[in-house]
Design a protein around this motif. Structure first.
Motif, PDB file in Angstrom:
ATOM      1  N   CYS A  61       4.974  14.918  11.192  1.00 14.39           N
ATOM      2  CA  CYS A  61       4.357  13.749  10.581  1.00 14.39           C
ATOM      3  C   CYS A  61       2.855  13.952  10.416  1.00 14.39           C
ATOM      4  N   VAL A  62       2.178  14.448  11.453  1.00 15.20           N
ATOM      5  CA  VAL A  62       0.721  14.627  11.383  1.00 15.20           C
ATOM      6  C   VAL A  62       0.353  15.687  10.348  1.00 15.20           C
ATOM      7  N   SER A  63       1.096  16.794  10.322  1.00 13.76           N
ATOM      8  CA  SER A  63       0.829  17.827   9.336  1.00 13.76           C
ATOM      9  C   SER A  63       1.040  17.301   7.917  1.00 13.76           C
ATOM     10  N   PHE A  64       2.148  16.591   7.715  1.00 16.50           N
ATOM     11  CA  PHE A  64       2.437  15.990   6.405  1.00 16.50           C
ATOM     12  C   PHE A  64       1.332  15.014   5.997  1.00 16.50           C
ATOM     13  N   THR A  65       0.939  14.151   6.921  1.00 14.38           N
ATOM     14  CA  THR A  65      -0.031  13.109   6.608  1.00 14.38           C
ATOM     15  C   THR A  65      -1.391  13.685   6.263  1.00 14.38           C
ATOM     16  N   GLY A  66      -1.776  14.762   6.970  1.00 18.04           N
ATOM     17  CA  GLY A  66      -3.044  15.410   6.668  1.00 18.04           C
ATOM     18  C   GLY A  66      -3.099  15.921   5.241  1.00 18.04           C
ATOM     19  N   GLN A  67      -1.954  16.301   4.697  1.00 13.99           N
ATOM     20  CA  GLN A  67      -1.901  16.812   3.327  1.00 13.99           C
ATOM     21  C   GLN A  67      -1.690  15.719   2.290  1.00 13.99           C
ATOM     22  N   ALA A  68      -0.981  14.640   2.675  1.00 14.13           N
ATOM     23  CA  ALA A  68      -0.450  13.723   1.668  1.00 14.13           C
ATOM     24  C   ALA A  68      -1.010  12.313   1.684  1.00 14.13           C
ATOM     25  N   LEU A  69      -1.670  11.896   2.751  1.00 10.90           N
ATOM     26  CA  LEU A  69      -2.022  10.487   2.897  1.00 10.90           C
ATOM     27  C   LEU A  69      -2.957  10.003   1.784  1.00 10.90           C
ATOM     28  N   ASP A  70      -3.972  10.790   1.475  1.00 12.84           N
ATOM     29  CA  ASP A  70      -4.914  10.400   0.425  1.00 12.84           C
ATOM     30  C   ASP A  70      -4.216  10.315  -0.936  1.00 12.84           C
ATOM     31  N   ILE A  71      -3.321  11.259  -1.207  1.00 17.64           N
ATOM     32  CA  ILE A  71      -2.586  11.254  -2.477  1.00 17.64           C
ATOM     33  C   ILE A  71      -1.655  10.052  -2.551  1.00 17.64           C
ATOM     34  N   LEU A  72      -0.963   9.746  -1.457  1.00 13.11           N
ATOM     35  CA  LEU A  72      -0.072   8.583  -1.433  1.00 13.11           C
ATOM     36  C   LEU A  72      -0.848   7.294  -1.674  1.00 13.11           C
ATOM     37  N   LEU A  73      -2.019   7.181  -1.056  1.00 12.28           N
ATOM     38  CA  LEU A  73      -2.833   5.981  -1.231  1.00 12.28           C
ATOM     39  C   LEU A  73      -3.239   5.821  -2.696  1.00 12.28           C
ATOM     40  N   ASN A  74      -3.612   6.907  -3.347  1.00  9.53           N
ATOM     41  CA  ASN A  74      -3.984   6.841  -4.759  1.00  9.53           C
ATOM     42  C   ASN A  74      -2.799   6.468  -5.641  1.00  9.53           C
ATOM     43  N   ILE A  75      -1.619   6.986  -5.310  1.00  9.18           N
ATOM     44  CA  ILE A  75      -0.416   6.632  -6.072  1.00  9.18           C
ATOM     45  C   ILE A  75      -0.158   5.137  -5.971  1.00  9.18           C
ATOM     46  N   ILE A  76      -0.264   4.596  -4.761  1.00 11.75           N
ATOM     47  CA  ILE A  76      -0.018   3.163  -4.537  1.00 11.75           C
ATOM     48  C   ILE A  76      -1.042   2.323  -5.292  1.00 11.75           C
ATOM     49  N   LEU A  77      -2.314   2.703  -5.211  1.00 11.28           N
ATOM     50  CA  LEU A  77      -3.373   1.925  -5.866  1.00 11.28           C
ATOM     51  C   LEU A  77      -3.253   1.982  -7.389  1.00 11.28           C
ATOM     52  N   ASN A  78      -2.851   3.122  -7.915  1.00 12.40           N
ATOM     53  CA  ASN A  78      -2.769   3.288  -9.365  1.00 12.40           C
ATOM     54  C   ASN A  78      -1.468   2.757  -9.950  1.00 12.40           C
ATOM     55  N   SER A  79      -0.404   2.732  -9.132  1.00  9.21           N
ATOM     56  CA  SER A  79       0.894   2.309  -9.644  1.00  9.21           C
ATOM     57  C   SER A  79       1.097   0.807  -9.549  1.00  9.21           C
ATOM     58  N   GLY A  80       0.409   0.170  -8.620  1.00  8.74           N
ATOM     59  CA  GLY A  80       0.561  -1.267  -8.451  1.00  8.74           C
ATOM     60  C   GLY A  80       1.768  -1.608  -7.609  1.00  8.74           C
ATOM     61  N   VAL A  81       2.965  -1.484  -8.147  1.00 14.04           N
ATOM     62  CA  VAL A  81       4.192  -1.807  -7.428  1.00 14.04           C
ATOM     63  C   VAL A  81       5.045  -0.552  -7.312  1.00 14.04           C
ATOM     64  N   VAL A  82       5.421  -0.197  -6.083  1.00 13.55           N
ATOM     65  CA  VAL A  82       6.319   0.926  -5.834  1.00 13.55           C
ATOM     66  C   VAL A  82       7.585   0.361  -5.209  1.00 13.55           C
ATOM     67  N   GLY A  83       8.696   0.508  -5.914  1.00 11.97           N
ATOM     68  CA  GLY A  83       9.898  -0.196  -5.506  1.00 11.97           C
ATOM     69  C   GLY A  83      10.749   0.474  -4.448  1.00 11.97           C
ATOM     70  N   SER A  84      10.610   1.782  -4.268  1.00 12.31           N
ATOM     71  CA  SER A  84      11.488   2.468  -3.335  1.00 12.31           C
ATOM     72  C   SER A  84      10.816   3.699  -2.763  1.00 12.31           C
TER      73      SER A  84
END
Length: 263
Positions: free
Chosen positions: A52-75
């Motif tokens: 989880c920590v290794s994954f998050t270090g690579q992906a957390l910033d990208i996931l946050l940008n996806i959420i902010l840019n997409s508005g609604v993520v259904g699944s």
């Protein structure tokens, strides 16, 4: 080494201000210059925390940008599929699906937004990394071998530490204060340890012959005195989130002379 320690891809910087060591949360070297590498011990049991920590270090910033840019993520599938597409890394998408399905898409998104790019805290929110708030740790020794050596050789960093109450999920970070101020450092995720005595080692190569200037400035390892700083922390070093604190810090010096090739 007694206990479990895992390599974490995120590097932490320790900065000297006067006689105080200031650890800045999220400030990471842009590149690892001539590699500081820490020894690791693998866990004999299945454990999601280091994954989880290794994954998050690579992906957390990208996931946050996806959420902010997409508005609604259904699944979870939609969010993690977009992560895999943006990174070109299917493995990140698989781990994302695993963690997201574990808590559900609403909680997963909430934790991403609340984690403030702190991988350990995020994984504690997911309840895949254990929380221990009454822990402690203290360095009993820190040495660099040799104390003086020629540029181009590898220096060995060795340290010992003890804990009376045990430790929480955290990290050990190492930084070398260089003469040209380029960031050189690394970090190790440490899962909760039982009371006892522990030791660790790291290696520091000062051979920059393979450095590619097109990828950024190269550490030159100029002749002079260098300082090695280590910190052991509960949670991410420098984080202001709950379950985070600096247990202890230590430092040692070593000297670099002229190139070994000039002998």
């Amino acid at each position: 080494m007694k206990g479990n320690a895992y390599f974490c891809a995120a590097f932490a910087v320790l900065l000297l201000a006067g006689h105080a060591l200031a650890i800045r949360h999220h400030e990471r070297p842009h590149r690892l210059s001539q590699g500081v590498s820490l020894s690791t011990v693998q866990s004999p049991t299945f454990d999601l925390c280091p994954t989880c920590v290794s994954f998050t270090g690579q992906a957390l910033d990208i996931l946050l940008n996806i959420i902010l840019n997409s508005g609604v993520v259904g699944s979870c599938g939609t969010l993690c599929g977009e992560l895999a597409n943006k990174t070109g890394n299917k493995d990140l998408g698989v781990v994302c699906d695993l963690l997201c399905d574990y808590v559900g898409i609403k909680e997963f998104i909430k934790f991403i937004q609340n984690a403030d790019l702190d991988p350990i805290y995020f994984c504690e929110l997911l309840k895949v990394c254990k929380i221990v708030d009454n822990g402690d740790a203290k360095f009993t020794s820190l040495e660099v071998h040799p104390a003086t050596g020629r540029r181009g050789r590898t220096f060995a960093i060795a340290f010992d530490w003890t804990t009376t109450n045990g430790t929480g999920t955290g990290e050990i970070v190492i930084e070398v204060i260089t003469l040209d101020h380029l960031p050189v450092g690394t970090g190790n995720l440490i899962e909760p340890q039982q009371p006892g005595s522990y030791s660790g080692t790291a290696s520091l190569s000062t051979d920059n012959s393979g450095c590619d200037p097109s990828q950024g400035p190269c550490e030159q390892w100029l002749p002079g005195q260098y300082t090695v700083k280590v910190a052991i922390c509960n949670g991410e070093c420098g984080s202001t989130h709950p379950h985070s604190q600096i247990y202890d810090m230590a430092e040692a010096t070593f000297n670099i002379t002229a190139d070994a090739s000039r002998l």
